[in-house]
Motif scaffolding. Structure first.
Motif, PDB file in Angstrom:
ATOM      1  N   CYS A 101       0.624  -1.360   0.213  1.00 31.97           N
ATOM      2  CA  CYS A 101      -0.137   0.080  -0.044  1.00 31.97           C
ATOM      3  C   CYS A 101       0.601   1.080  -0.072  1.00 31.97           C
ATOM      4  O   CYS A 101       0.582   2.381  -1.044  1.00 31.97           O
ATOM      5  N   PHE A 102       1.477   1.365   0.985  1.00 33.37           N
ATOM      6  CA  PHE A 102       2.477   2.024   0.730  1.00 33.37           C
ATOM      7  C   PHE A 102       3.715   2.611  -0.611  1.00 33.37           C
ATOM      8  O   PHE A 102       3.957   3.857  -0.297  1.00 33.37           O
ATOM      9  N   GLY A 103       4.341   1.017  -0.441  1.00 31.59           N
ATOM     10  CA  GLY A 103       4.912   1.291  -1.838  1.00 31.59           C
ATOM     11  C   GLY A 103       3.712   1.423  -3.233  1.00 31.59           C
ATOM     12  O   GLY A 103       4.610   2.390  -3.822  1.00 31.59           O
ATOM     13  N   CYS A 104       2.900   1.184  -3.287  1.00 33.80           N
ATOM     14  CA  CYS A 104       1.802   2.072  -4.654  1.00 33.80           C
ATOM     15  C   CYS A 104       1.962   3.546  -4.565  1.00 33.80           C
ATOM     16  O   CYS A 104       1.592   3.991  -5.406  1.00 33.80           O
ATOM     17  N   LEU A 105       0.978   3.769  -3.688  1.00 35.66           N
ATOM     18  CA  LEU A 105       1.139   5.373  -2.995  1.00 35.66           C
ATOM     19  C   LEU A 105       2.598   6.331  -3.005  1.00 35.66           C
ATOM     20  O   LEU A 105       2.158   7.360  -4.101  1.00 35.66           O
ATOM     21  N   ALA A 106       3.347   5.752  -3.379  1.00 35.16           N
ATOM     22  CA  ALA A 106       4.957   5.991  -3.278  1.00 35.16           C
ATOM     23  C   ALA A 106       4.776   6.185  -4.625  1.00 35.16           C
ATOM     24  O   ALA A 106       5.591   7.469  -5.408  1.00 35.16           O
ATOM     25  N   ASP A 107       4.547   5.137  -5.538  1.00 34.49           N
ATOM     26  CA  ASP A 107       4.746   4.370  -6.933  1.00 34.49           C
ATOM     27  C   ASP A 107       4.070   5.785  -7.247  1.00 34.49           C
ATOM     28  O   ASP A 107       4.360   6.768  -8.056  1.00 34.49           O
ATOM     29  N   ILE A 108       3.152   5.315  -7.330  1.00 36.93           N
ATOM     30  CA  ILE A 108       1.716   6.709  -8.529  1.00 36.93           C
ATOM     31  C   ILE A 108       1.753   8.244  -7.651  1.00 36.93           C
ATOM     32  O   ILE A 108       1.722   9.681  -8.769  1.00 36.93           O
ATOM     33  N   GLY A 109       2.457   8.004  -6.244  1.00 33.76           N
ATOM     34  CA  GLY A 109       2.434   9.740  -6.066  1.00 33.76           C
ATOM     35  C   GLY A 109       3.715  10.357  -6.568  1.00 33.76           C
ATOM     36  O   GLY A 109       3.740  11.248  -7.067  1.00 33.76           O
ATOM     37  N   SER A 110       4.887   9.437  -6.891  1.00 30.86           N
ATOM     38  CA  SER A 110       5.881   9.851  -8.140  1.00 30.86           C
ATOM     39  C   SER A 110       5.712   9.921  -8.878  1.00 30.86           C
ATOM     40  O   SER A 110       5.964  11.504  -9.826  1.00 30.86           O
ATOM     41  N   TYR A 111       5.436   9.526 -10.021  1.00 26.92           N
ATOM     42  CA  TYR A 111       4.751   9.944 -11.751  1.00 26.92           C
ATOM     43  C   TYR A 111       3.913  10.397 -11.769  1.00 26.92           C
ATOM     44  O   TYR A 111       3.695  11.344 -11.982  1.00 26.92           O
ATOM     45  N   LEU A 151      13.167  15.978  -3.968  1.00 28.71           N
ATOM     46  CA  LEU A 151      12.454  16.197  -2.403  1.00 28.71           C
ATOM     47  C   LEU A 151      13.205  14.484  -1.664  1.00 28.71           C
ATOM     48  O   LEU A 151      11.972  13.998  -1.022  1.00 28.71           O
ATOM     49  N   LEU A 152      13.350  13.225  -2.858  1.00 31.64           N
ATOM     50  CA  LEU A 152      13.787  11.996  -2.574  1.00 31.64           C
ATOM     51  C   LEU A 152      14.745  12.836  -1.031  1.00 31.64           C
ATOM     52  O   LEU A 152      14.642  11.537  -0.322  1.00 31.64           O
ATOM     53  N   ASN A 153      15.683  13.893  -1.277  1.00 36.73           N
ATOM     54  CA  ASN A 153      16.267  13.971   0.240  1.00 36.73           C
ATOM     55  C   ASN A 153      15.648  13.708   1.608  1.00 36.73           C
ATOM     56  O   ASN A 153      15.638  14.624   2.507  1.00 36.73           O
ATOM     57  N   LEU A 154      13.878  13.986   1.614  1.00 40.66           N
ATOM     58  CA  LEU A 154      13.102  13.919   3.042  1.00 40.66           C
ATOM     59  C   LEU A 154      12.707  12.996   3.393  1.00 40.66           C
ATOM     60  O   LEU A 154      12.835  12.529   4.256  1.00 40.66           O
ATOM     61  N   VAL A 155      13.067  11.670   2.640  1.00 47.76           N
ATOM     62  CA  VAL A 155      12.682  10.328   3.115  1.00 47.76           C
ATOM     63  C   VAL A 155      13.720  10.422   4.341  1.00 47.76           C
ATOM     64  O   VAL A 155      13.201   9.654   5.245  1.00 47.76           O
ATOM     65  N   PRO A 156      14.579  10.481   4.745  1.00 47.53           N
ATOM     66  CA  PRO A 156      15.865   9.609   5.298  1.00 47.53           C
ATOM     67  C   PRO A 156      15.112  11.343   7.204  1.00 47.53           C
ATOM     68  O   PRO A 156      15.003  10.414   8.251  1.00 47.53           O
ATOM     69  N   GLY A 157      14.891  12.030   6.788  1.00 47.50           N
ATOM     70  CA  GLY A 157      14.159  12.412   7.512  1.00 47.50           C
ATOM     71  C   GLY A 157      13.078  12.189   8.366  1.00 47.50           C
ATOM     72  O   GLY A 157      11.897  12.014   8.832  1.00 47.50           O
ATOM     73  N   PHE A 158      11.621  12.066   7.057  1.00 46.07           N
ATOM     74  CA  PHE A 158      10.479  11.326   7.317  1.00 46.07           C
ATOM     75  C   PHE A 158      11.058  10.466   8.287  1.00 46.07           C
ATOM     76  O   PHE A 158      10.470   9.780   8.991  1.00 46.07           O
ATOM     77  N   LEU A 211       2.399  16.352  -4.099  1.00 49.32           N
ATOM     78  CA  LEU A 211       2.440  15.140  -4.640  1.00 49.32           C
ATOM     79  C   LEU A 211       4.269  14.088  -4.164  1.00 49.32           C
ATOM     80  O   LEU A 211       3.755  12.989  -3.491  1.00 49.32           O
ATOM     81  N   LEU A 212       5.190  14.776  -4.343  1.00 46.01           N
ATOM     82  CA  LEU A 212       6.632  14.241  -4.188  1.00 46.01           C
ATOM     83  C   LEU A 212       7.054  13.869  -2.870  1.00 46.01           C
ATOM     84  O   LEU A 212       7.271  13.033  -2.560  1.00 46.01           O
ATOM     85  N   THR A 213       5.614  15.068  -2.169  1.00 44.21           N
ATOM     86  CA  THR A 213       6.127  14.899  -0.558  1.00 44.21           C
ATOM     87  C   THR A 213       5.632  13.619   0.058  1.00 44.21           C
ATOM     88  O   THR A 213       5.990  12.616   0.988  1.00 44.21           O
ATOM     89  N   ILE A 214       4.401  13.461   0.260  1.00 40.10           N
ATOM     90  CA  ILE A 214       3.954  12.757   0.114  1.00 40.10           C
ATOM     91  C   ILE A 214       4.517  11.321  -0.259  1.00 40.10           C
ATOM     92  O   ILE A 214       4.305  10.370   0.519  1.00 40.10           O
ATOM     93  N   ALA A 215       5.044  11.272  -1.733  1.00 42.12           N
ATOM     94  CA  ALA A 215       5.260  10.139  -2.331  1.00 42.12           C
ATOM     95  C   ALA A 215       6.938   9.741  -1.134  1.00 42.12           C
ATOM     96  O   ALA A 215       6.898   8.571  -0.669  1.00 42.12           O
ATOM     97  N   ALA A 216       7.350  10.936  -0.548  1.00 42.13           N
ATOM     98  CA  ALA A 216       8.421  10.207   0.245  1.00 42.13           C
ATOM     99  C   ALA A 216       8.148   9.902   1.317  1.00 42.13           C
ATOM    100  O   ALA A 216       9.046   9.443   2.520  1.00 42.13           O
ATOM    101  N   PHE A 217       7.012  10.461   2.061  1.00 44.18           N
ATOM    102  CA  PHE A 217       6.578   9.749   3.319  1.00 44.18           C
ATOM    103  C   PHE A 217       6.357   8.400   3.031  1.00 44.18           C
ATOM    104  O   PHE A 217       6.771   8.063   4.044  1.00 44.18           O
TER     105      PHE A 217
END
Length: 355
Positions: free
Chosen positions: A86-96, A110-117, A188-194
């Motif tokens: 579910c998280f992977g699908c949301l990240a995938d579609i959110g990124s696209y 915005l990929l660099n937000l991933v370590p912070g989240f 959308l990309l921030t949601i994907a990073a989260f």
């Protein structure tokens, strides 16, 4: 002796080269998918087809890899893998979707937000400790806040264009400003990073009870395919959207399925097993460099001052988090060494007395 030294140098360089290839694959996929979507390819359909292709490759490989010894696959494990998907699908579609509304450069930043989240979620779920008296924890907290500030600047502030035009591969501009909605793309990309950060938390919990990475990935790809298909059926009412008429659409599907999902996943797993997550995470900022070089030079990507300024702030925050993690790891190793020495001392004393 020279041959042995050369072989040792090559072996130590392989993880570095592997992560460079992985990062290049990710950045290139962002560019190619943006081109495909600019030519009319639905990002929902792109997600479905690429995950189907990755499933056909990874599913047999996963069970072949663990054919000799395979942990029992229980219902609770399947439920956790489904949540992971579910998280992977949301990240995938959110990124696209984010790339379609903004640019690959913004996506890489915005990929660099991933370590912070990830750090915030790890504290919430007690996977990371929090002690404000330790310099390492202070560095991680400040780094996380700085990363969020940098991402906000990248998302909300464009500023003047630094590079407007460069070498192109065709007469049409691939990334037209009319196709871009910077704020929506950034959200959308921030949601994907989260979602990516949440994915790593769930994956960590699964690996503790089911230590078979390739089987997890194989089942994960099946669930992502099913979930992305449901999302695409709901979102795409027009059946013609499922037909990839443009040649670039097929290129995007094959590149995403084979290179970005299958190959990149293998490379990252291989590097993780040899160097650990700290080494792998240090390559995230390189995605920005690769994406900018490819986008600006070859695909007419417009480079704005806000992107550069925000990216610099974001990377500073990212490395502050990494520095805090490195210092914390060193403190744990030092504590283990001291404990090991204290356990060995009585044995040494006993041997001296017996002598």
């Amino acid at each position: 002796m020279v041959g042995r030294g050369l072989r040792s140098w090559i072996e130590s360089s392989l993880p570095f080269m592997g992560m460079v290839l992985a990062v290049t694959a990710l950045a290139t996929n962002m560019i190619i998918s943006k081109m495909a979507m600019s030519n009319g390819t639905s990002f929902f359909v792109l997600s479905v087809y690429s995950n189907v292709l990755a499933t056909l490759i990874l599913f047999p490989c996963g069970f072949l890899f663990h054919r000799s010894k395979r942990p029992p696959l229980t219902f609770p494990v399947l439920c956790r893998i489904f949540l992971l998907a579910c998280f992977g699908c949301l990240a995938d579609i959110g990124s696209y979707a984010g790339i379609r509304n903004s640019s690959p450069t913004l996506a890489s930043e915005l990929l660099n937000l991933v370590p912070g989240f990830t750090y915030i979620l790890a504290i919430i779920f007690r996977m990371e400790g929090l002690n404000l008296k330790r310099l390492s924890d202070i560095s991680k907290i400040l780094g996380t806040l700085v990363s969020i500030v940098g991402a906000s600047i990248v998302t909300l502030y464009k500023g003047p264009a630094i590079m407007k035009k460069a070498l192109t591969l065709g007469s049409s501009q691939v990334l037209s400003p009319l196709q871009q909605n910077w704020v929506l793309g950034g959200i959308l990309l921030t949601i994907a990073a989260f979602s990516t950060a949440a994915w790593s938390i769930v994956q960590t919990s699964i690996l503790k009870i089911y230590p078979a990475e390739m089987i997890i990935v194989a089942i994960y790809c099946i669930f992502v395919t099913l979930q992305s298909t449901v999302a695409a059926v709901i979102a795409e009412k027009d059946l013609t959207a499922w037909k990839l008429q443009a040649e670039m659409g097929w290129v995007a599907v094959f590149f995403a399925g084979i290179i970005n999902i299958t190959l990149r996943l293998y490379l990252m797993s291989w590097c993780l097993s040899r160097t650990g997550p700290l080494f792998v995470s240090l390559f995230n900022p390189l995605t920005i460099v690769v994406s900018v070089v490819i986008g600006v030079i070859f695909f007419h990507e417009v480079l704005y001052f806000g992107s550069v300024a925000g990216a610099v702030i974001l990377v500073i925050g990212f490395y502050a988090v990494i520095w805090g993690k490195a210092r914390e790891s060193k403190m744990k190793r030092d504590a283990q060494d001291v404990e090991s020495t204290s356990h060995q001392d009585p044995l040494l004393q006993d041997s001296i007395e017996e002598a």
